[in-house]
Design a protein around this motif. Structure first.
Motif, PDB file in Angstrom:
ATOM      1  N   VAL A 199      87.510  60.365  40.614  1.00  0.00           N
ATOM      2  CA  VAL A 199      87.860  59.079  39.999  1.00  0.00           C
ATOM      3  C   VAL A 199      86.919  57.981  40.484  1.00  0.00           C
ATOM      4  O   VAL A 199      86.473  57.138  39.697  1.00  0.00           O
ATOM      5  N   GLY A 204      84.537  55.973  38.085  1.00  0.00           N
ATOM      6  CA  GLY A 204      84.722  54.525  38.017  1.00  0.00           C
ATOM      7  C   GLY A 204      83.422  53.743  38.022  1.00  0.00           C
ATOM      8  O   GLY A 204      83.370  52.600  37.572  1.00  0.00           O
ATOM      9  N   GLY A 241      90.102  51.270  33.104  1.00  0.00           N
ATOM     10  CA  GLY A 241      90.327  50.944  34.512  1.00  0.00           C
ATOM     11  C   GLY A 241      91.736  51.251  34.973  1.00  0.00           C
ATOM     12  O   GLY A 241      91.945  51.736  36.088  1.00  0.00           O
ATOM     13  N   LEU A 258      92.142  55.012  35.469  1.00  0.00           N
ATOM     14  CA  LEU A 258      91.477  55.445  36.696  1.00  0.00           C
ATOM     15  C   LEU A 258      92.272  55.029  37.935  1.00  0.00           C
ATOM     16  O   LEU A 258      92.353  55.792  38.906  1.00  0.00           O
TER      17      LEU A 258
END
Length: 113
Positions: free
Chosen positions: A30, A34, A42, A45
């Protein structure tokens, strides 16, 4: 061709270690993703990262509760019983004589070479 199929004697502790490892790997993936994802994903995640963190914490806390390593601490200063029915002895240390450790004053560089 030889195959080695090892099994674990403690599947619960193995499963908890796997859970913690999956959580750690999930968090790393992740974090890597990201760096390349835009803002709309967002929240997803963040949810996946917190899920991985939860797996990691659950695995570590569960492993400590099951294995209890604090109760089975191995003290390096205590000799382990060698299984021959007698306590560990110091006979090897006592067997050294003073002659083996003596150094003559005339030529100290010839000792123990």
């Amino acid at each position: 061709m030889n195959y080695n199929f090892k099994t674990t004697n403690q599947p619960l502790s193995f499963g908890l270690a796997m859970l913690a490892g999956i959580g750690l790997i999930m968090m790393l993936i992740v974090l890597f993703a990201g760096a390349f994802v835009t803002e709309p994903q967002g929240n997803l995640l963040l949810f996946l990262f917190l899920g991985g963190l939860g797996f990691l914490i659950l695995g570590v806390v569960g492993w400590v509760a099951v294995v209890q390593p604090h109760k089975h601490f191995d003290d390096i200063n205590q000799p382990l019983d060698d299984g021959h029915g007698h306590a560990p002895s110091t006979e090897h240390a006592i067997a050294l004589t003073d002659a083996e450790h003596s150094v003559t004053a005339a030529d100290p560089h010839t000792a123990h070479h």
